[in-house]
Scaffold this motif. Sequence first.
Motif, PDB file in Angstrom:
ATOM      1  N   MET A  12     -20.822  24.755  -1.747  1.00 59.68           N
ATOM      2  CA  MET A  12     -21.114  24.061  -2.998  1.00 59.68           C
ATOM      3  C   MET A  12     -22.582  23.635  -3.064  1.00 59.68           C
ATOM      4  SD  MET A  12     -19.281  20.625  -4.568  1.00 59.68           S
ATOM      5  CE  MET A  12     -17.802  21.442  -5.146  1.00 59.68           C
ATOM      6  N   PHE A  13     -23.101  23.148  -1.950  1.00 57.88           N
ATOM      7  CA  PHE A  13     -24.484  22.683  -1.924  1.00 57.88           C
ATOM      8  C   PHE A  13     -25.475  23.843  -2.066  1.00 57.88           C
ATOM      9  CE2 PHE A  13     -22.637  19.232   1.038  1.00 57.88           C
ATOM     10  CZ  PHE A  13     -22.146  18.532  -0.058  1.00 57.88           C
ATOM     11  N   ARG A  14     -25.114  25.020  -1.588  1.00 55.61           N
ATOM     12  CA  ARG A  14     -25.991  26.192  -1.735  1.00 55.61           C
ATOM     13  C   ARG A  14     -25.920  26.770  -3.142  1.00 55.61           C
ATOM     14  NH1 ARG A  14     -23.428  27.547   3.028  1.00 55.61           N
ATOM     15  NH2 ARG A  14     -22.460  29.403   2.124  1.00 55.61           N
ATOM     16  N   VAL A  15     -24.783  26.627  -3.780  1.00 57.17           N
ATOM     17  CA  VAL A  15     -24.610  27.151  -5.141  1.00 57.17           C
ATOM     18  C   VAL A  15     -25.370  26.304  -6.164  1.00 57.17           C
ATOM     19  CG1 VAL A  15     -22.925  27.405  -7.018  1.00 57.17           C
ATOM     20  CG2 VAL A  15     -22.431  28.353  -4.761  1.00 57.17           C
ATOM     21  N   PHE A  16     -25.432  25.000  -5.915  1.00 55.61           N
ATOM     22  CA  PHE A  16     -26.032  24.084  -6.893  1.00 55.61           C
ATOM     23  C   PHE A  16     -27.450  24.481  -7.311  1.00 55.61           C
ATOM     24  CE2 PHE A  16     -28.481  20.031  -7.508  1.00 55.61           C
ATOM     25  CZ  PHE A  16     -28.069  19.804  -8.805  1.00 55.61           C
ATOM     26  N   PRO A  17     -28.403  24.701  -6.396  1.00 54.69           N
ATOM     27  CA  PRO A  17     -29.752  25.075  -6.837  1.00 54.69           C
ATOM     28  C   PRO A  17     -29.800  26.429  -7.554  1.00 54.69           C
ATOM     29  CG  PRO A  17     -29.574  25.181  -4.439  1.00 54.69           C
ATOM     30  CD  PRO A  17     -28.339  24.517  -4.928  1.00 54.69           C
ATOM     31  N   ILE A  18     -28.861  27.306  -7.247  1.00 51.29           N
ATOM     32  CA  ILE A  18     -28.790  28.593  -7.950  1.00 51.29           C
ATOM     33  C   ILE A  18     -28.378  28.367  -9.399  1.00 51.29           C
ATOM     34  CG2 ILE A  18     -27.568  30.807  -8.081  1.00 51.29           C
ATOM     35  CD1 ILE A  18     -27.337  30.689  -5.003  1.00 51.29           C
ATOM     36  N   MET A  19     -27.343  27.542  -9.588  1.00 50.91           N
ATOM     37  CA  MET A  19     -26.887  27.231 -10.942  1.00 50.91           C
ATOM     38  C   MET A  19     -27.966  26.490 -11.719  1.00 50.91           C
ATOM     39  SD  MET A  19     -24.285  27.694 -12.988  1.00 50.91           S
ATOM     40  CE  MET A  19     -22.805  27.924 -11.957  1.00 50.91           C
ATOM     41  N   GLU A  20     -28.703  25.655 -11.029  1.00 56.97           N
ATOM     42  CA  GLU A  20     -29.793  24.914 -11.668  1.00 56.97           C
ATOM     43  C   GLU A  20     -30.835  25.887 -12.235  1.00 56.97           C
ATOM     44  OE1 GLU A  20     -33.329  21.764 -10.485  1.00 56.97           O
ATOM     45  OE2 GLU A  20     -31.921  22.465  -8.953  1.00 56.97           O
ATOM     46  N   GLN A  21     -31.174  26.918 -11.474  1.00 56.84           N
ATOM     47  CA  GLN A  21     -32.142  27.909 -11.943  1.00 56.84           C
ATOM     48  C   GLN A  21     -31.603  28.711 -13.119  1.00 56.84           C
ATOM     49  OE1 GLN A  21     -34.384  30.120  -8.762  1.00 56.84           O
ATOM     50  NE2 GLN A  21     -33.030  28.972  -7.390  1.00 56.84           N
ATOM     51  N   ILE A  22     -30.315  29.018 -13.081  1.00 63.31           N
ATOM     52  CA  ILE A  22     -29.688  29.751 -14.186  1.00 63.31           C
ATOM     53  C   ILE A  22     -29.747  28.915 -15.459  1.00 63.31           C
ATOM     54  CG2 ILE A  22     -27.527  30.705 -15.073  1.00 63.31           C
ATOM     55  CD1 ILE A  22     -26.822  31.405 -12.141  1.00 63.31           C
ATOM     56  N   HIS A  23     -29.431  27.627 -15.340  1.00 63.47           N
ATOM     57  CA  HIS A  23     -29.477  26.743 -16.505  1.00 63.47           C
ATOM     58  C   HIS A  23     -30.894  26.613 -17.042  1.00 63.47           C
ATOM     59  CE1 HIS A  23     -25.461  24.507 -16.916  1.00 63.47           C
ATOM     60  NE2 HIS A  23     -25.238  25.615 -16.231  1.00 63.47           N
ATOM     61  N   GLU A  24     -31.865  26.598 -16.156  1.00 65.23           N
ATOM     62  CA  GLU A  24     -33.255  26.535 -16.591  1.00 65.23           C
ATOM     63  C   GLU A  24     -33.607  27.769 -17.425  1.00 65.23           C
ATOM     64  OE1 GLU A  24     -37.361  25.523 -14.364  1.00 65.23           O
ATOM     65  OE2 GLU A  24     -36.468  27.439 -13.783  1.00 65.23           O
TER      66      GLU A  24
END
Length: 283
Positions: free
Chosen positions: A101-113
């Motif tokens: 979950m912690f590794r996925v979070f920054p990936i999702m953050e970039q997608i949302h950006e």
Amino acid sequence: MYNERAKNIRESLTADCAKCFGLCCTALNIVASSDFPINKPAGTPCVNLQTDYGCQIHSNLRETGFKGCTVFDCLGAGQVVSQVTFKGQSWRENPEIGGKMFRVFPIMEQIHEMIAYTAEALSYDIPHALSDKLSVQLKELQNLTKLDAEQLLSLDLMMYRFPLNKLLAETSKNIRERLIVKLPGTKNAKNYNHERADWIGKKLIGKDLRAIDFRGAYLIATDMRNADLRGVDFIGADLRDADLMGANLSTSMFLTQMQINSAKGDVKTILPSHIQRPSHWIN
């Protein structure tokens, strides 16, 4: 065709901490600095994170040295990872999923950006051919948010960033060139290219900076009080401690909440509709 829907998508990209399992307080690495008083490795909960995933010092973060927390904005990635990707399973109740979950979070953050930039570009009056390309890009990015954790972790985000960057640059050029020809005494568009410029600490009080390209520019502590910043492209610009009191950013392009949170402003600062006025700004 795209404008209103895209505008709604852009404005909907806001964090809902009540639906997130404190991912920004846990997943990210923190280094002691002027923004944080502690060191915290990625994957370790902040000492201020409560059992309900709330922050026990939320009301006085800046006073206690956690200025960086008031700047950060995940654009809603936290609640999507918590409620969609992991279907409401928390890392506390299910420790085995925590690391993933912690590794996925920054990936999702970039997608949302990237979704935020794409939706904003689509909200402008741009040529249909450009709108069509951006619309395809937006659909692809939105589909990425529905992937499972393993699929998200295997993504090569550069495959999406490179083509999007070209489309955003084309959007910016189209809008700014149309604005430039309307400005008095401006004939040479090259004068407006200050991409990656080092303007740290520069005094620009009351200046007419309309239509300037500040992509990736260093504007740390730049004094832009009462400046006219309409039509300015701020994508990737560093606005830490930039003074925007009284400035007009109403139609500034590709401006993010984090950029504004890191700057200084007041009640007279005019912001785009998708940007919220930071609570720590001067009233």
